[in-house]
Design a protein around this motif. Structure first.
Motif, PDB file in Angstrom:
ATOM      1  N   GLY A 287      14.414  -0.577  -2.826  1.00 44.92           N
ATOM      2  CA  GLY A 287      15.367   0.526  -2.913  1.00 44.92           C
ATOM      3  C   GLY A 287      15.091   1.399  -4.127  1.00 44.92           C
ATOM      4  N   GLY A 288      14.805   0.763  -5.271  1.00 43.32           N
ATOM      5  CA  GLY A 288      14.455   1.534  -6.459  1.00 43.32           C
ATOM      6  C   GLY A 288      13.170   2.324  -6.260  1.00 43.32           C
ATOM      7  N   LEU A 289      12.231   1.750  -5.512  1.00 45.93           N
ATOM      8  CA  LEU A 289      10.980   2.469  -5.235  1.00 45.93           C
ATOM      9  C   LEU A 289      11.238   3.732  -4.432  1.00 45.93           C
ATOM     10  CD1 LEU A 289       7.612   0.905  -4.285  1.00 45.93           C
ATOM     11  CD2 LEU A 289       8.545   2.645  -2.786  1.00 45.93           C
ATOM     12  N   VAL A 290      12.091   3.644  -3.411  1.00 44.50           N
ATOM     13  CA  VAL A 290      12.402   4.822  -2.602  1.00 44.50           C
ATOM     14  C   VAL A 290      13.111   5.886  -3.434  1.00 44.50           C
ATOM     15  CG1 VAL A 290      13.754   5.655  -0.628  1.00 44.50           C
ATOM     16  CG2 VAL A 290      12.455   3.530  -0.445  1.00 44.50           C
ATOM     17  N   LEU A 291      14.081   5.457  -4.251  1.00 48.66           N
ATOM     18  CA  LEU A 291      14.805   6.419  -5.093  1.00 48.66           C
ATOM     19  C   LEU A 291      13.878   7.062  -6.129  1.00 48.66           C
ATOM     20  CD1 LEU A 291      18.142   4.464  -5.685  1.00 48.66           C
ATOM     21  CD2 LEU A 291      17.768   6.415  -4.162  1.00 48.66           C
ATOM     22  N   LEU A 292      12.999   6.263  -6.729  1.00 45.15           N
ATOM     23  CA  LEU A 292      12.068   6.805  -7.718  1.00 45.15           C
ATOM     24  C   LEU A 292      11.101   7.790  -7.073  1.00 45.15           C
ATOM     25  CD1 LEU A 292      10.827   6.835 -10.544  1.00 45.15           C
ATOM     26  CD2 LEU A 292       9.449   4.832  -9.878  1.00 45.15           C
ATOM     27  N   THR A 293      10.596   7.446  -5.890  1.00 45.21           N
ATOM     28  CA  THR A 293       9.669   8.345  -5.204  1.00 45.21           C
ATOM     29  C   THR A 293      10.353   9.652  -4.830  1.00 45.21           C
ATOM     30  OG1 THR A 293       8.457   6.445  -4.317  1.00 45.21           O
ATOM     31  CG2 THR A 293       8.119   8.576  -3.240  1.00 45.21           C
TER      32      THR A 293
ATOM     33  N   LEU B 167      16.378   4.086   2.917  1.00 47.22           N
ATOM     34  CA  LEU B 167      17.034   3.397   1.812  1.00 47.22           C
ATOM     35  C   LEU B 167      17.920   2.265   2.326  1.00 47.22           C
ATOM     36  CD1 LEU B 167      17.313   3.469  -1.257  1.00 47.22           C
ATOM     37  CD2 LEU B 167      19.249   5.034  -0.981  1.00 47.22           C
ATOM     38  N   ALA B 168      18.631   2.497   3.425  1.00 41.84           N
ATOM     39  CA  ALA B 168      19.434   1.434   4.030  1.00 41.84           C
ATOM     40  C   ALA B 168      18.550   0.305   4.549  1.00 41.84           C
ATOM     41  CB  ALA B 168      20.287   2.017   5.162  1.00 41.84           C
ATOM     42  N   LEU B 169      17.360   0.649   5.059  1.00 45.88           N
ATOM     43  CA  LEU B 169      16.434  -0.375   5.537  1.00 45.88           C
ATOM     44  C   LEU B 169      15.947  -1.250   4.393  1.00 45.88           C
ATOM     45  CD1 LEU B 169      14.745  -1.448   7.969  1.00 45.88           C
ATOM     46  CD2 LEU B 169      12.981   0.205   7.316  1.00 45.88           C
ATOM     47  N   THR B 170      15.661  -0.650   3.250  1.00 43.13           N
ATOM     48  CA  THR B 170      15.233  -1.447   2.100  1.00 43.13           C
ATOM     49  C   THR B 170      16.363  -2.325   1.574  1.00 43.13           C
ATOM     50  OG1 THR B 170      15.792   0.352   0.561  1.00 43.13           O
ATOM     51  CG2 THR B 170      13.544   0.294   1.433  1.00 43.13           C
TER      52      THR B 170
ATOM     53  N   VAL C  73       0.839  -1.206   0.000  1.00 42.30           N
ATOM     54  CA  VAL C  73       0.000   0.000   0.000  1.00 42.30           C
ATOM     55  C   VAL C  73       0.870   1.251   0.000  1.00 42.30           C
ATOM     56  CG1 VAL C  73      -1.643   1.342   1.367  1.00 42.30           C
ATOM     57  CG2 VAL C  73      -1.994  -1.114   1.053  1.00 42.30           C
ATOM     58  N   GLY C  74       1.866   1.288   0.894  1.00 40.80           N
ATOM     59  CA  GLY C  74       2.727   2.460   0.969  1.00 40.80           C
ATOM     60  C   GLY C  74       3.540   2.685  -0.290  1.00 40.80           C
ATOM     61  N   GLY C  75       4.109   1.615  -0.846  1.00 43.23           N
ATOM     62  CA  GLY C  75       4.903   1.755  -2.061  1.00 43.23           C
ATOM     63  C   GLY C  75       4.065   2.189  -3.253  1.00 43.23           C
ATOM     64  N   THR C  76       2.871   1.608  -3.390  1.00 40.12           N
ATOM     65  CA  THR C  76       1.986   2.003  -4.486  1.00 40.12           C
ATOM     66  C   THR C  76       1.578   3.461  -4.356  1.00 40.12           C
ATOM     67  OG1 THR C  76       1.139  -0.254  -4.619  1.00 40.12           O
ATOM     68  CG2 THR C  76      -0.170   1.469  -5.658  1.00 40.12           C
ATOM     69  N   THR C  77       1.194   3.865  -3.149  1.00 36.74           N
ATOM     70  CA  THR C  77       0.784   5.255  -2.940  1.00 36.74           C
ATOM     71  C   THR C  77       1.938   6.210  -3.199  1.00 36.74           C
ATOM     72  OG1 THR C  77      -0.791   4.503  -1.252  1.00 36.74           O
ATOM     73  CG2 THR C  77      -0.272   6.854  -1.304  1.00 36.74           C
TER      74      THR C  77
ATOM     75  N   PRO D  38      24.902  15.998   8.494  1.00 32.68           N
ATOM     76  CA  PRO D  38      23.898  15.301   9.316  1.00 32.68           C
ATOM     77  C   PRO D  38      23.282  14.124   8.588  1.00 32.68           C
ATOM     78  CG  PRO D  38      23.607  17.682   9.470  1.00 32.68           C
ATOM     79  CD  PRO D  38      24.648  17.444   8.418  1.00 32.68           C
ATOM     80  N   GLY D  39      23.453  12.933   9.162  1.00 30.76           N
ATOM     81  CA  GLY D  39      22.843  11.741   8.600  1.00 30.76           C
ATOM     82  C   GLY D  39      23.566  11.114   7.434  1.00 30.76           C
ATOM     83  N   TRP D  40      24.745  11.593   7.085  1.00 26.47           N
ATOM     84  CA  TRP D  40      25.468  11.007   5.952  1.00 26.47           C
ATOM     85  C   TRP D  40      25.942   9.602   6.304  1.00 26.47           C
ATOM     86  CZ3 TRP D  40      25.987  13.111   1.132  1.00 26.47           C
ATOM     87  CH2 TRP D  40      26.838  12.442   0.251  1.00 26.47           C
ATOM     88  N   GLY D  41      25.826   8.691   5.349  1.00 29.96           N
ATOM     89  CA  GLY D  41      26.221   7.320   5.617  1.00 29.96           C
ATOM     90  C   GLY D  41      26.072   6.465   4.383  1.00 29.96           C
ATOM     91  N   PRO D  42      25.937   5.148   4.549  1.00 22.86           N
ATOM     92  CA  PRO D  42      25.794   4.254   3.400  1.00 22.86           C
ATOM     93  C   PRO D  42      24.589   4.618   2.546  1.00 22.86           C
ATOM     94  CG  PRO D  42      26.225   3.008   5.418  1.00 22.86           C
ATOM     95  CD  PRO D  42      25.980   4.420   5.834  1.00 22.86           C
ATOM     96  N   LEU D  43      24.750   4.491   1.234  1.00 22.77           N
ATOM     97  CA  LEU D  43      23.711   4.757   0.235  1.00 22.77           C
ATOM     98  C   LEU D  43      23.309   6.229   0.183  1.00 22.77           C
ATOM     99  CD1 LEU D  43      21.413   1.637   0.810  1.00 22.77           C
ATOM    100  CD2 LEU D  43      23.195   1.933  -0.915  1.00 22.77           C
ATOM    101  N   ALA D  44      24.169   7.110   0.689  1.00 22.21           N
ATOM    102  CA  ALA D  44      23.849   8.535   0.623  1.00 22.21           C
ATOM    103  C   ALA D  44      23.966   9.065  -0.804  1.00 22.21           C
ATOM    104  CB  ALA D  44      24.769   9.315   1.560  1.00 22.21           C
ATOM    105  N   TRP D  45      24.958   8.580  -1.543  1.00 19.74           N
ATOM    106  CA  TRP D  45      25.149   9.085  -2.901  1.00 19.74           C
ATOM    107  C   TRP D  45      23.992   8.754  -3.837  1.00 19.74           C
ATOM    108  CZ3 TRP D  45      28.050  12.892  -4.114  1.00 19.74           C
ATOM    109  CH2 TRP D  45      29.235  13.158  -3.412  1.00 19.74           C
ATOM    110  N   PRO D  46      23.497   7.521  -3.872  1.00 18.47           N
ATOM    111  CA  PRO D  46      22.328   7.268  -4.750  1.00 18.47           C
ATOM    112  C   PRO D  46      21.133   8.157  -4.409  1.00 18.47           C
ATOM    113  CG  PRO D  46      23.297   5.205  -4.023  1.00 18.47           C
ATOM    114  CD  PRO D  46      23.977   6.286  -3.239  1.00 18.47           C
ATOM    115  N   LEU D  47      20.900   8.394  -3.116  1.00 14.96           N
ATOM    116  CA  LEU D  47      19.783   9.252  -2.732  1.00 14.96           C
ATOM    117  C   LEU D  47      19.996  10.679  -3.215  1.00 14.96           C
ATOM    118  CD1 LEU D  47      17.125   9.502  -1.156  1.00 14.96           C
ATOM    119  CD2 LEU D  47      18.489  10.036   0.882  1.00 14.96           C
ATOM    120  N   LEU D  48      21.208  11.193  -3.053  1.00 15.81           N
ATOM    121  CA  LEU D  48      21.501  12.550  -3.510  1.00 15.81           C
ATOM    122  C   LEU D  48      21.372  12.659  -5.030  1.00 15.81           C
ATOM    123  CD1 LEU D  48      22.478  15.411  -2.979  1.00 15.81           C
ATOM    124  CD2 LEU D  48      24.839  14.543  -3.001  1.00 15.81           C
TER     125      LEU D  48
END
Length: 635
Positions: A431-437, A418-421, A303-307, A501-511
């Motif tokens: 992970g792709g869903l979070v980046l796309l959103t 993103l790290a949780l996914t 539900v959350g990903g679709t929305t 603040p909050g920089w860590g793994p997978l920060a670059w793909p998110l940016l």
């Protein structure tokens, strides 16, 4: 003194509630000689008292050692019994904890700024008592929601907030669209509320308690002892998450937030920033139960990903600025549902923490444009950067606070998601869903900025002076709070400073996803580009997205059509079967009576003969029937 304020923090909801009740004296005109303005000032004063009490109680928790130890390890609790009979006790049990104090401070602080903002926005309106009273009612309900430790009273308060939504959306009730929006918002939220009520009622016999902490202990016992889930418990959990789905405008209960945009913009600020997260607060309190069922977790992720994806796509095609932002609200909260479904309670907490301030700032900056340019149609705006740069900076600050853009607080929260996914069972998909959103949300926010502040002036924006200082002041104050939020969270240990603040793994793909979405949108909309509108061959796609993917028409052809068919069948069966049966039996009785009346002669000899013949026939029947055996002879 500060310890006393901490111990009496449960009084905070009563300040705005008192103001809402006193507003009833102005609303029907009982107090008419003073005009409506004193009611607004009274509500503002009581909201200021509530904010001061919440802030001082939170300060006492963090600065006073004795108060801090007591509140952290032995939190202040209170209880009020509403009903106790036949072994059933229904009461309002509450706890004053650190998250509760933070939530109440944010709620009352935003309400204080919005009520100052509303004095300027509603300056020429005569509906102050009803409007300000409803705002205070909302604040009281939200504070009560975060204080209560009972899932039953959480449902009751959510119902009251649904009523408040209906009242405040219908503020300008002389407009047909407003009436439709208030009705649709009320009915859509009622669907989720009714399903939630069924889950709440079914939960008590299974768990034996309605208290969140009691449910947490019950769930821990099931897990530690390896016991199977009770029969039907998964269905109960699905019913419990239906309420938060409706409150957070998640598919398929998402249309109410779009319809509720017909209300005055100050109420939109509160609804889209703090009211919608009331359902998310309840969902997070239910997390220990949700973790017991992988199916329910999968439903939340779906539900959350679709929305998240669908709502952000719809937002890109909206022409009304308030509706575009409402779908971005649903999209962001969809990411929070994904975090809860993946079991990331801390990540969901951080998403909930960083969301209200930037969304309120975005809407307050938009409100200053709408009120002075007399339109909220994005195609009629543009070129305001040279005329309204301060509000443009405020919008950009709020937009950056919702994107994955360092050093803003949302970057850290989204990176944690993103790290949780990445640690889930489907890392590439989720992970792709979070980046796309995140990419689509960034594009949607920059699109709104470009169509209002970019491009050339239009007839609506040729003259656009700054609005009343009562609207500018709270907007700039909120902008300063949003800019300082990352450092505040770092100082309190919520996020780490490495190096941002909050920089860590997978920060670059998110940016990168933020820069791609925001960059393409800026290229298309800051200086209007031909590709900003789809080619003629694809105009149907844009039209489909602009009409919410025809969701409302789908509901009319399915759910509404089914309800109408059942209603027509019920009316037919009532008129033909129920009324027909009762009418037919009555008519038959009357016909029989008329026929029997013809046998009445008035002669007593005939009546006596009939009685004698009846007695003789009964005697003959009794003599002809076999005599019953004695009980002692029966086998």
């Amino acid at each position: 003194m500060t310890v006393a304020l901490l111990q009496t923090a449960w009084l905070v909801p009563f300040y705005p509630l008192l103001a809402a009740l006193l507003s009833l004296a102005w609303s029907p005109g009982v107090i008419s000689r003073t005009g409506p303005r004193p009611c607004g000032y009274l509500n503002l004063a009581m909201v200021a008292v509530a904010f001061s009490h919440s802030l001082l109680a939170l300060t006492a928790l963090h600065t006073n050692a004795a108060a801090g130890a007591q509140a952290l390890y032995r939190p202040v609790s209170f209880s009020w019994t509403w009903l106790e009979t036949a072994g059933l006790r229904v009461g309002f049990d509450g706890l004053v904890t650190e998250p509760v104090l933070i939530a109440m401070t944010v709620i009352t602080g935003l309400h204080l700024l919005v009520q100052i903002y509303a004095i300027g926005y509603m300056e020429m309106d005569w509906g102050w008592p009803r409007f300000f009273g409803c705002l205070s009612f909302f604040e009281a309900g939200l504070c009560g929601l975060v204080l209560t430790d009972s899932v039953f009273f959480s449902y009751v308060i959510l119902e009251l907030l649904t009523l408040g939504t209906y009242l405040i959306v219908g503020t300008w009730y002389n407009q047909p669209l407003v009436v439709k929006g208030a009705r649709d918002a009320f009915l859509t939220k009622r669907i989720g509320d009714l399903i939630l009520l069924a889950g709440v009622i079914a939960l008590l016999p299974v768990s034996g308690t309605w208290n969140f902490h009691g449910l947490q202990g019950w769930a821990a016992d099931l897990t530690n002892n390896g016991q199977p889930l009770p029969a039907g418990f998964t269905l109960i959990l699905l019913a419990l998450i239906a309420g938060p789905m409706g409150k957070c405008a998640q598919i398929p209960l998402h249309l109410w937030l779009d319809e509720a945009m017909e209300s005055p913009l100050p109420s939109t600020v509160l609804r889209n920033s703090v009211v919608v997260v009331g359902g998310a607060w309840v969902l997070l309190r239910l997390e220990p139960l949700i973790e017991l069922s992988p199916l329910v977790q999968a439903v939340l992720v779906a539900v959350g990903g679709t929305t998240a994806v669908v709502a952000s796509l719809i937002a890109l095609a909206q022409v009304d600025v308030k509706r575009a932002l409402s779908f971005l609200v649903s999209s962001w909260l969809g990411l929070l549902f994904v975090a809860v479904g993946l079991g990331g309670t801390a990540v969901a907490d951080h998403l909930l923490l960083v969301y209200p301030l930037p969304m309120a700032l975005i809407l307050m900056s938009i409100g200053t444009i709408v009120i002075s340019n007399v339109t909220q149609n994005l195609t009629q705006l543009g070129g305001l950067w040279s005329r309204r740069p301060l509000m443009g900076l405020a919008f950009l600050t709020g937009a950056a606070g919702l994107m994955g853009l360092p050093p803003f607080a949302s970057f850290a929260a989204l990176r944690e998601l993103l790290a949780l996914t990445a640690a889930s069972g489907h890392p590439w998909l989720l992970g792709g869903l979070v980046l796309l959103t995140n990419c689509l949300i960034s594009a949607g926010l920059i699109r709104v900025f470009g169509q209002i502040w970019g491009g050339r002036p239009t007839p609506f924006t040729q003259r656009s002076a700054e609005v009343l200082w009562l609207m500018v002041l709270p907007t700039t104050v909120l902008m300063g709070m949003e800019l300082h939020l990352p450092q505040l969270l770092v100082r309190n240990g919520v996020f780490s400073l490495t190096p941002l603040p909050g920089w860590g793994p997978l920060a670059w793909p998110l940016l990168v996803s933020t820069l791609v979405g925001g960059g393409f949108s800026a290229a298309f909309y800051l200086r209007p580009h031909g590709l900003a509108r789809l080619p003629q061959a694809l105009s149907g796609l844009q039209e489909w997205l602009a009409h919410d993917m025809q969701t409302e028409r789908f509901y009319h052809r399915t759910v509404v059509a089914l309800v109408l068919a059942l209603a027509r069948f019920g009316a037919w069966s009532d008129s033909r079967l129920v009324d027909g049966f009762s009418g037919g039996t009555g008519a038959a009785a009357m016909a029989g009576a008329r026929r029997l009346s013809l046998t009445t002669s008035g002669r007593s000899q005939a009546y006596a003969l009939s009685l004698v013949l009846g007695v003789l026939l009964m005697a003959a029947w009794l003599l002809a029937s076999p005599a019953p055996l004695p009980l002692s002879l029966l086998p």
